[in-house]
Design an enzyme around this catalytic site. Sequence first.
Site, PDB file in Angstrom:
ATOM      1  N   GLY A 124       4.917  -4.971   1.772  1.00 27.71           N
ATOM      2  CA  GLY A 124       4.829  -3.948   2.813  1.00 27.71           C
ATOM      3  C   GLY A 124       6.078  -3.922   3.678  1.00 27.71           C
ATOM      4  CG  LEU A 149       2.643 -18.912 -18.533  1.00 25.16           C
ATOM      5  CD1 LEU A 149       3.007 -20.141 -17.684  1.00 25.16           C
ATOM      6  CD2 LEU A 149       3.555 -17.741 -18.128  1.00 25.16           C
ATOM      7  CG  ASP A 174       2.906 -11.941   2.253  1.00 26.45           C
ATOM      8  OD1 ASP A 174       2.458 -10.788   2.103  1.00 26.45           O
ATOM      9  OD2 ASP A 174       2.904 -12.534   3.349  1.00 26.45           O
ATOM     10  CD  GLU A 203       5.447 -32.318  -2.908  1.00 27.76           C
ATOM     11  OE1 GLU A 203       6.139 -31.991  -1.923  1.00 27.76           O
ATOM     12  OE2 GLU A 203       4.795 -33.382  -2.959  1.00 27.76           O
ATOM     13  NE  ARG A 262      -0.371 -15.648   7.592  1.00 27.09           N
ATOM     14  CZ  ARG A 262       0.388 -15.000   8.490  1.00 27.09           C
ATOM     15  NH1 ARG A 262       0.844 -15.620   9.554  1.00 27.09           N
ATOM     16  NH2 ARG A 262       0.685 -13.717   8.318  1.00 27.09           N
ATOM     17  CD1 TRP A 299      12.038  -5.580  -0.733  1.00 22.44           C
ATOM     18  CD2 TRP A 299      11.160  -3.579  -1.252  1.00 22.44           C
ATOM     19  NE1 TRP A 299      12.839  -4.999  -1.700  1.00 22.44           N
ATOM     20  CE2 TRP A 299      12.322  -3.775  -2.028  1.00 22.44           C
ATOM     21  CE3 TRP A 299      10.436  -2.398  -1.405  1.00 22.44           C
ATOM     22  CZ2 TRP A 299      12.768  -2.838  -2.956  1.00 22.44           C
ATOM     23  CZ3 TRP A 299      10.888  -1.453  -2.318  1.00 22.44           C
ATOM     24  CH2 TRP A 299      12.045  -1.680  -3.081  1.00 22.44           C
ATOM     25  CG  HIS A 343       1.663  -2.831  -2.679  1.00 25.33           C
ATOM     26  ND1 HIS A 343       1.704  -4.134  -2.244  1.00 25.33           N
ATOM     27  CD2 HIS A 343       0.953  -2.140  -1.733  1.00 25.33           C
ATOM     28  CE1 HIS A 343       1.051  -4.235  -1.089  1.00 25.33           C
ATOM     29  NE2 HIS A 343       0.592  -3.039  -0.749  1.00 25.33           N
ATOM     30  NE  ARG A 383      -3.382  -6.051   3.072  1.00 26.11           N
ATOM     31  CZ  ARG A 383      -2.176  -6.426   2.700  1.00 26.11           C
ATOM     32  NH1 ARG A 383      -1.394  -5.583   2.050  1.00 26.11           N
ATOM     33  NH2 ARG A 383      -1.740  -7.640   2.971  1.00 26.11           N
ATOM     34  CB  SER A 412     -11.945 -12.444  -0.356  1.00 25.71           C
ATOM     35  OG  SER A 412     -12.075 -13.214  -1.529  1.00 25.71           O
TER      36      SER A 412
HETATM   37  C1  IPE Z   1      -1.926 -13.185   1.053  1.00 28.59           C
HETATM   38  O1  IPE Z   1      -1.112 -12.305   1.729  1.00 28.59           O
HETATM   39  C2  IPE Z   1      -2.617 -12.497  -0.089  1.00 28.59           C
HETATM   40  C3  IPE Z   1      -1.761 -12.003  -1.149  1.00 28.59           C
HETATM   41  C4  IPE Z   1      -0.467 -12.125  -1.250  1.00 28.59           C
HETATM   42  C5  IPE Z   1      -2.424 -11.349  -2.227  1.00 28.59           C
HETATM   43  P1  IPE Z   1      -1.593 -11.520   3.040  1.00 28.59           P
HETATM   44  O2  IPE Z   1      -0.481 -10.628   3.395  1.00 28.59           O
HETATM   45  O3  IPE Z   1      -2.910 -10.907   2.815  1.00 28.59           O
HETATM   46  O4  IPE Z   1      -1.753 -12.717   4.076  1.00 28.59           O
HETATM   47  P2  IPE Z   1      -1.733 -12.706   5.668  1.00 28.59           P
HETATM   48  O5  IPE Z   1      -2.638 -11.594   6.108  1.00 28.59           O
HETATM   49  O6  IPE Z   1      -0.329 -12.445   6.085  1.00 28.59           O
HETATM   50  O7  IPE Z   1      -2.187 -14.064   6.066  1.00 28.59           O
HETATM   51  C1  IPE Z   2       1.507  -8.807  -0.610  1.00 29.96           C
HETATM   52  O1  IPE Z   2       2.322  -7.998   0.197  1.00 29.96           O
HETATM   53  C2  IPE Z   2       0.636  -8.008  -1.551  1.00 29.96           C
HETATM   54  C3  IPE Z   2      -0.784  -7.943  -1.186  1.00 29.96           C
HETATM   55  C4  IPE Z   2      -1.337  -8.605  -0.220  1.00 29.96           C
HETATM   56  C5  IPE Z   2      -1.624  -7.058  -1.968  1.00 29.96           C
HETATM   57  P1  IPE Z   2       1.803  -7.396   1.568  1.00 29.96           P
HETATM   58  O2  IPE Z   2       1.189  -6.074   1.327  1.00 29.96           O
HETATM   59  O3  IPE Z   2       0.923  -8.370   2.273  1.00 29.96           O
HETATM   60  O4  IPE Z   2       3.181  -7.238   2.332  1.00 29.96           O
HETATM   61  P2  IPE Z   2       3.454  -7.515   3.877  1.00 29.96           P
HETATM   62  O5  IPE Z   2       3.019  -8.920   4.162  1.00 29.96           O
HETATM   63  O6  IPE Z   2       2.668  -6.508   4.661  1.00 29.96           O
HETATM   64  O7  IPE Z   2       4.932  -7.339   4.010  1.00 29.96           O
HETATM   65 MG    MG Z   3       1.326  -9.862   3.547  1.00 32.35          MG
END
Ligand code: IPE
Ligand code: IPE
Ligand code: MG
Length: 253
Positions: free
Chosen positions: A23, A131, A20, A207, A194, A25, A37, A71, A66
């Site tokens: 976006g 792996l 995560d 863990e 979370r 970054w 991404h 988005r 899911s």
């Molecule tokens: C969890 O990240 C899903 C992935 C990293 C693929 P999200 O960015 O979707 O999670 P929330 O919305 O912050 O909980």
């Molecule tokens: C995780 O990064 C990648 C996907 C969920 C596809 P995010 O796109 O959720 O990045 P943030 O959380 O908005 O920074």
């Molecule tokens: Mg995210």
Amino acid sequence: MSAPSATTAGIPRHVAIIMDGNGRWAARRRRPRMIGHRAGARAVNLCIDFCLERGVAALTLFAFSSENWGRPADEVGALMKLFLNALDREVAELHRRGVRVRFIGERGRFDAGIVARMDAAEALTAGNRRLTLAIAASYGGRQDIAAAARALAVEVAEGRLRPADIDEAAIARHVALSDLPPPDLFIRTGGDVRISNFLLWQLAYTELWFTDVLWPDLDRATLQQALDDFASRERRFGLTGDQVAAATPPETA
Ligand code: IPE
Ligand code: IPE
Ligand code: MG
């Protein structure tokens, strides 16, 4: 799912990661989210290399949830293109390195081109053992458990299973990754603390480790920190510390 043994942690057999922060970054650089991404794809390779080196047997990466289908359409479309390109670019090299690739999640929600590449990647790498790399794509933990419940209901309806025999092991057989040990270590980058509907069933005794590092900034030092922290934890699985100590053979030099 094998029964967990009460043991002090060493190298995790199975690591599960929520990648995560892509976006944010990009936002810090005043660039479109998609740039984040793309930068995140580099971190995926680094992470796979690290697991191969350290002898981690299984790595599960949360690539697309899911809920991520909700988005904006341009972000989803760009992610699908990135996914497709990554499959075309990386699978041969993963195969060469002895990585078994598989996908968990609702495959039917993807375009035929992506599904065909997922199927082909799994078939090509099925015999590899160094792996196991599980990519969670269009995956949700609740959906996973619901699918297991549906599969069990079918067995009951067909007279192959009695409701009284639906126990923890029966559900474990039907959720994703049922042939792997459950994750020993969960890592989430990006600063949020979370689970976001990742492996809900499978993480029961995992863990958990969180870092503020954004996924594209991931480096080896951060992964090593997670492993070191994991190795220092005592996993009790509901038992007492004394019981765990009695069951763990003293370390031999
Ligand atoms: C969890 O990240 C899903 C992935 C990293 C693929 P999200 O960015 O979707 O999670 P929330 O919305 O912050 O909980
Ligand atoms: C995780 O990064 C990648 C996907 C969920 C596809 P995010 O796109 O959720 O990045 P943030 O959380 O908005 O920074
Ligand atoms: Mg995210």
